[in-house]
Design a protein around this motif. Structure first.
Motif, PDB file in Angstrom:
ATOM      1  N   HIS A 155      37.317  48.089  35.018  1.00 53.28           N
ATOM      2  CA  HIS A 155      38.249  47.177  34.352  1.00 53.28           C
ATOM      3  C   HIS A 155      37.524  45.888  33.977  1.00 53.28           C
ATOM      4  O   HIS A 155      36.393  45.654  34.414  1.00 53.28           O
ATOM      5  N   ASP A 207      38.474  41.561  34.073  1.00 50.17           N
ATOM      6  CA  ASP A 207      39.453  40.701  34.748  1.00 50.17           C
ATOM      7  C   ASP A 207      40.281  39.929  33.723  1.00 50.17           C
ATOM      8  O   ASP A 207      39.717  39.311  32.818  1.00 50.17           O
ATOM      9  N   HIS A 261      33.643  46.267  35.108  1.00 49.47           N
ATOM     10  CA  HIS A 261      33.058  46.459  36.432  1.00 49.47           C
ATOM     11  C   HIS A 261      33.944  47.401  37.236  1.00 49.47           C
ATOM     12  O   HIS A 261      35.096  47.645  36.857  1.00 49.47           O
TER      13      HIS A 261
END
Ligand code: OGA
Ligand code: NI
Length: 363
Positions: free
Chosen positions: A235, A237, A291
């Motif tokens: 994903h 952030d 990440h």
């Protein structure tokens, strides 16, 4: 996993309602994981290709923040941070001013919370996703295609301070202290990132970029079948900036070009990454990078303490977008403006690995 062959929702609900958590499953000594955690073959094959291929010697940059106030050093640090945030979206900082003992106390406190019997932790499992205090296994348990091998404790620290008596007593003092330390580090970084764009150092602070804060204390317990699941799905952030403190058990990986690069725990280091919001307001100068966390094969749990920083309010407008100061005929906006509602809804309506908001608003 395509769930034609079993009632996945029923099993997800049973797991959620048991409140045993991933830690409880792990501690029970199971040797195979429940099927709600098993990821589709295409995700799993990506995991294998990385672990067998060159887990290269390249690492995210490590940036030394000592001598920040020296007029000789500061511009160099600004350059390093700009370059790292542009090319990696991730870096570690050392000599950031937070004592090693504070880092250790914070990690230990979060570990102690997760080490408690699940009946004790379950008291905190009734909170709301968008405020207060919540303990749960996955924040997208009912939305994602497959569950991931972690539990977390989440506390909204600001703009509304949490009700102290609703915070778990075992880590209350440390969570509150960490909020102060992490905020200070983030504010320093916001200044440096602001300067890196040629803006006044105080610009991001003025825009309230560190005034919404979410604390998440994550536990990645030992996984008996780490090749079948993930610790946390890939994903980006949905933040301005994220400050992450991890213990010595590795697992975080960052996408760099076509490769997944392991973030090696650096003693005393803090991991910093740019979120989607920073990529947008910087008009793509800074990058919010994919990440993920692999499921933990080690006996010892991996602990990470994640502090998400977001803006609390936007001055003189309810629409968000690239900062006007950064735009020129040579550098036109590459993202359209959007509302806060659009941004929040995107995150809360989908699973973690939903298509990035950034792709939607790219002009
Ligand atoms: C996150 C995240 C990584 C970690 O919570 O957004 O990327 O190491 N966590 O826990
Ligand atoms: Ni993340």
């Amino acid at each position: 996993m395509a769930s034609a062959d079993y009632d996945r929702m029923k099993e997800v609900k049973e797991f959620a309602e048991s409140k045993i958590g991933v830690k409880g499953l792990s501690d029970s000594g199971i040797t195979s994981i429940p099927r709600i955690f098993i990821h589709p073959p295409q995700t799993l094959s990506q995991l294998k290709s990385t672990s067998s291929s060159s887990f290269s010697s390249i690492h995210i940059p490590v940036i030394d923040l000592s001598n920040l106030d020296s007029p000789h050093h500061r511009p160099k640090i600004v350059d390093q941070i700009r370059e790292a945030t542009k090319t990696w979206g991730f870096f570690q900082v050392i000599n950031h001013g937070v004592a090693l003992s504070v880092l250790e106390e914070t990690v230990n406190a979060v570990k102690s919370f997760h080490d408690q019997p699940h009946q004790v932790k379950a008291k905190h499992s009734v909170g709301e996703e968008r405020r207060g205090v919540v303990y749960a296994s996955n924040n997208d348990l009912y939305r994602s295609e497959a569950a991931t091998w972690h539990d977390y404790l989440q506390v909204w620290m600001a703009p509304q301070p949490p009700e102290v008596e609703r915070m778990p007593e075992i880590c209350r003092r440390e969570v509150i202290a960490w909020d102060t330390h992490a905020k200070k580090v983030a504010e320093t970084l916001m200044e440096l990132l602001s300067e890196g764009l040629g803006l006044e150092p105080g610009k991001f602070k003025e825009l309230t970029f560190s005034d919404t804060r979410l604390f998440v204390g994550v536990c990645y317990p030992h996984c008996p079948q780490p090749d079948l699941t993930m610790g946390l799905a890939s994903h980006t952030d949905p933040t301005v900036l994220t400050v992450l403190l991890q213990n010595h058990v590795p697992g975080l990986q960052v996408k760099h070009g076509d490769e997944w690069v392991e973030v090696k725990p650096v003693p005393g280091g803090l991991i910093i990454n740019a979120g989607d919001f920073l990529q947008i307001v910087s008009n793509g100068e800074y990058n919010s990078i994919q990440h993920r966390v692999i499921a933990n094969p080690c006996k010892e749990p991996r602990i990470s303490i994640v502090m998400f920083f977001n803006l609390a309010k936007w001055k003189e407008s309810d629409s968000y977008g690239p900062l006007p100061e950064l735009l020129s005929p040579e550098k036109p906006a590459i993202y359209r403006n959007f509302t806060k509602q659009e941004y929040d809804d995107n995150f809360y309506s989908k699973g973690l690995d939903s298509k990035s908001f950034i792709d939607k608003i790219r002009i």
